[in-house]
Design a protein around this motif. Sequence first.
Motif, PDB file in Angstrom:
ATOM      1  N   TYR A 118       1.307   3.796  -2.044  1.00 57.06           N
ATOM      2  CA  TYR A 118       0.403   2.842  -1.376  1.00 57.06           C
ATOM      3  C   TYR A 118       0.989   1.425  -1.304  1.00 57.06           C
ATOM      4  CZ  TYR A 118      -2.806   6.707  -2.187  1.00 57.06           C
ATOM      5  OH  TYR A 118      -3.378   7.960  -2.177  1.00 57.06           O
ATOM      6  N   ASP A 119       1.772   1.058  -2.326  1.00 61.27           N
ATOM      7  CA  ASP A 119       2.369  -0.281  -2.421  1.00 61.27           C
ATOM      8  C   ASP A 119       3.247  -0.549  -1.200  1.00 61.27           C
ATOM      9  OD1 ASP A 119       4.547  -1.846  -4.947  1.00 61.27           O
ATOM     10  OD2 ASP A 119       3.809  -2.541  -3.001  1.00 61.27           O
ATOM     11  N   GLY A 120       2.769  -1.415  -0.317  1.00 62.33           N
ATOM     12  CA  GLY A 120       3.553  -1.767   0.886  1.00 62.33           C
ATOM     13  C   GLY A 120       3.287  -0.817   2.035  1.00 62.33           C
ATOM     14  N   SER A 143      10.295   0.971  -1.670  1.00 58.46           N
ATOM     15  CA  SER A 143       9.476   1.198  -2.880  1.00 58.46           C
ATOM     16  C   SER A 143      10.290   0.899  -4.142  1.00 58.46           C
ATOM     17  CB  SER A 143       9.015   2.662  -2.921  1.00 58.46           C
ATOM     18  OG  SER A 143      10.056   3.483  -3.450  1.00 58.46           O
ATOM     19  N   GLN A 144       9.640   0.949  -5.251  1.00 60.33           N
ATOM     20  CA  GLN A 144      10.286   0.886  -6.565  1.00 60.33           C
ATOM     21  C   GLN A 144      11.031   2.223  -6.800  1.00 60.33           C
ATOM     22  OE1 GLN A 144      10.589  -1.418  -8.992  1.00 60.33           O
ATOM     23  NE2 GLN A 144       9.533  -2.982  -7.779  1.00 60.33           N
ATOM     24  N   PRO A 145      11.897   2.294  -7.807  1.00 57.14           N
ATOM     25  CA  PRO A 145      12.621   3.554  -8.034  1.00 57.14           C
ATOM     26  C   PRO A 145      11.681   4.749  -8.178  1.00 57.14           C
ATOM     27  CG  PRO A 145      13.522   1.814  -9.420  1.00 57.14           C
ATOM     28  CD  PRO A 145      12.320   1.234  -8.718  1.00 57.14           C
ATOM     29  N   GLU A 178      -4.477  -3.566  -4.671  1.00 59.82           N
ATOM     30  CA  GLU A 178      -4.659  -4.637  -5.654  1.00 59.82           C
ATOM     31  C   GLU A 178      -3.600  -4.605  -6.748  1.00 59.82           C
ATOM     32  OE1 GLU A 178      -8.266  -4.458  -7.950  1.00 59.82           O
ATOM     33  OE2 GLU A 178      -7.454  -5.904  -9.385  1.00 59.82           O
ATOM     34  N   GLN A 179      -3.224  -3.428  -7.179  1.00 63.25           N
ATOM     35  CA  GLN A 179      -2.245  -3.269  -8.267  1.00 63.25           C
ATOM     36  C   GLN A 179      -2.812  -3.866  -9.561  1.00 63.25           C
ATOM     37  OE1 GLN A 179       1.135  -5.074  -5.941  1.00 63.25           O
ATOM     38  NE2 GLN A 179       2.074  -3.073  -6.236  1.00 63.25           N
ATOM     39  N   GLY A 180      -4.096  -3.775  -9.700  1.00 64.90           N
ATOM     40  CA  GLY A 180      -4.790  -4.258 -10.899  1.00 64.90           C
ATOM     41  C   GLY A 180      -6.157  -3.584 -10.930  1.00 64.90           C
ATOM     42  N   THR A 189       0.129   0.936 -10.868  1.00 66.52           N
ATOM     43  CA  THR A 189       1.050   0.691  -9.755  1.00 66.52           C
ATOM     44  C   THR A 189       2.472   0.571 -10.286  1.00 66.52           C
ATOM     45  OG1 THR A 189       1.462  -0.747  -7.853  1.00 66.52           O
ATOM     46  CG2 THR A 189       0.842  -1.816  -9.905  1.00 66.52           C
ATOM     47  N   HIS A 190       3.445   0.540  -9.347  1.00 66.56           N
ATOM     48  CA  HIS A 190       4.855   0.609  -9.765  1.00 66.56           C
ATOM     49  C   HIS A 190       4.992   1.787 -10.721  1.00 66.56           C
ATOM     50  CE1 HIS A 190       6.399  -3.659  -8.573  1.00 66.56           C
ATOM     51  NE2 HIS A 190       5.777  -3.037  -7.605  1.00 66.56           N
ATOM     52  N   ASN A 191       4.340   2.866 -10.282  1.00 64.35           N
ATOM     53  CA  ASN A 191       4.153   4.041 -11.126  1.00 64.35           C
ATOM     54  C   ASN A 191       3.736   5.166 -10.175  1.00 64.35           C
ATOM     55  OD1 ASN A 191       2.527   5.994 -12.531  1.00 64.35           O
ATOM     56  ND2 ASN A 191       2.491   4.574 -14.270  1.00 64.35           N
ATOM     57  N   ASN A 204      13.457  -5.116   1.900  1.00 70.35           N
ATOM     58  CA  ASN A 204      13.631  -5.357   0.468  1.00 70.35           C
ATOM     59  C   ASN A 204      12.556  -6.236  -0.142  1.00 70.35           C
ATOM     60  OD1 ASN A 204      15.004  -5.155  -2.041  1.00 70.35           O
ATOM     61  ND2 ASN A 204      15.877  -7.188  -1.736  1.00 70.35           N
ATOM     62  N   GLU A 205      11.285  -5.809   0.013  1.00 65.67           N
ATOM     63  CA  GLU A 205      10.221  -6.597  -0.634  1.00 65.67           C
ATOM     64  C   GLU A 205      10.321  -6.406  -2.144  1.00 65.67           C
ATOM     65  OE1 GLU A 205       7.589  -5.585  -2.535  1.00 65.67           O
ATOM     66  OE2 GLU A 205       6.587  -7.515  -2.639  1.00 65.67           O
ATOM     67  N   GLU A 206      10.647  -5.182  -2.606  1.00 64.12           N
ATOM     68  CA  GLU A 206      10.548  -4.911  -4.039  1.00 64.12           C
ATOM     69  C   GLU A 206      11.603  -5.659  -4.869  1.00 64.12           C
ATOM     70  OE1 GLU A 206       8.181  -3.739  -5.429  1.00 64.12           O
ATOM     71  OE2 GLU A 206       7.147  -2.396  -4.100  1.00 64.12           O
ATOM     72  N   GLY A 207      12.755  -5.894  -4.323  1.00 64.96           N
ATOM     73  CA  GLY A 207      13.760  -6.637  -5.097  1.00 64.96           C
ATOM     74  C   GLY A 207      14.296  -5.837  -6.263  1.00 64.96           C
TER      75      GLY A 207
HETATM   76 MN    MN Z   1       5.729  -3.644  -5.501  1.00 59.81          MN
END
Ligand code: MN
Length: 447
Positions: A130-132, A123-125, A229-231, A418-420, A164-167
Amino acid sequence: MSLGEVVLMGIIHPVSRPFYPVLSNDTTGVKSVPRGEIVMLTIDEERFQESFETYSAIGSTNNNGLHRLALTDEDKHVRDQFVADLESLGVDIRIDQIGNIFARRDGQNQDIAPILIGSHLDSQPYGGRYDGQLGVLTALETLRTLEDEGIETKRPIEIVNWTNEEGSRFQHAMLGSAVFIEKTDLSEALDLTDVEGNRLGDELTRIGYAGTDAVEPFDIHAYLELHIEQGPILEEHGNAIGVVDGVFGITWLRATIHGETDHAGPTPMHTRRDAMATAADAISEINRLPNRLSADAVSTVGELRVEPDSINVIPDVVEFTVDLRSYDDDVVAEAIERTEAEIVAACNRHGTTYELEEIWKTRHTEFSPRVRDAIADTAESLDVTYESIVSGAGHDATNVNQAFPAGMFFVPSVDGKTHNEAEYTAWGDCVTGANVYANAILALAGR
Ligand code: MN
Ligand code: HGY
Ligand code: MN
C-alpha cells in the motif's frame, strides 16, 4: 469558487446510496456539467481492485508484501505497467532525467497551472503493497473515472510516479521529487551508488527510464497525495481519513567507528580497541535519546556494517546509520548533537575514533491550508469521517510543498503496520479514500 460554496449550491447525494454524476444530456460526447450542479464522482471499484492486484503481483513476496527497490527489474516492470496504463488513457507521457514519470490530461484551459497527483511505486526491501502504490493507483483511477464521465476539468491534471521515494537502495529518500524542485542536484543524484556500487544514473539507463525531459519544476496549482497512515491513530479513533497538517523533519547520519583488529582469544579485554563494542554502547544510548527530548522524537539505527566481519576477530571498522525525526526542527537539531556526544563518550571508553557524516536533512513541513480545506470540504460533502494528523513518515509531498501548495491525506493502516510485509489497509477504506481523492481533485481542478 471553493468546494465549500459548490457544496452549498449543489445537490449532495446521501452517501448511503452510490452517488453518480448529475450531467446534462449534452450529446457532444464530452458531457458538460450545468453550472451550480455538484458532480460527485464514484470510482470504478472493480477496475481499481483489478489494478491493485495487477501491480501488487509485480515484485510480490511470499508474504503478500513487495520487494521492489528503486530502479531494480521489479521497479522497471511496474513502471512499464504504469506507462502502458497511461498510454491506454491517451495522456501525454514524459520521463525526466531522474526517471520521474509524468503524464498530462488536458484541461479546458491549457495555459493555467495544472493539478499534480500521484505518489511512488518503489518499495522497501520487504515492504507492503500500500505504501506509495495505493497513492499512484488512486491517482490513476481518478483519471480513468474523469475519462468515463467525460468530464473536462478547467485545469490540466498531471499524474506522477516519483523515482526512489524510499531511499533504501540509493540514499536519500524522496529523491525524485527533491531533484524536481531543485533541492537535490541532478548530477549528484545520478552519481549515487548502492551498496554494490551500482550508479543510479546507470541503473536508470539499464531499465530504460533515463528520461530526456529536463528536470525543471513546472508551475503547479496544487499537489495532492493519498497515502496510508503508517501509524495506528486513524484505526484507534475510527476515522476514515486523516487530513495531514504536516510532516516531521528528518535527518539521516552515517557513523563510522575505527578501532583495531585483534585476535578474539589472547587479547585481554582492557587492551582492546573494539569498534563493535563502541558502536553497541553508542547505539543503545541513541535509542534512549528520544525519551529525553520530546514526546514525538524518534531515533532509528537501521543499517550496520562490520569489518572484517569474522567470528574470531575484534572488529576494527563498524558503520551504522541513524534516522532522527521530530515535528520540531529544534528537537532534531538537539538529537543530532546528543547523538554525536554519545558516540564521543563511547569512543573515549573504548579508545576508538569516529567519523560522522550527515547524509540527508529535510526540515518539517506544514501543508497548504487551501489543499487541506479542499480535502476536508470533500470529506464533509461525502459524509466521510476525518481528523487532522501529522506524519512521522516522509513523503514526496514534503518536497513539492516547498515549491508549490501541496497536501496529503491518509487512509488507515491496520495495527499501524508498515515497512513490513504485514502492511494492510481494509479495501473499503481504500475505496473511500479513492472517492474522496477523486472528488477533491475535481474540486481543485475545477470544471
Ligand atoms: Mn515508505
Ligand atoms: O523514510 C520515510 O519516511 C519514507 O518511507 N521514505
Ligand atoms: Mn511512501
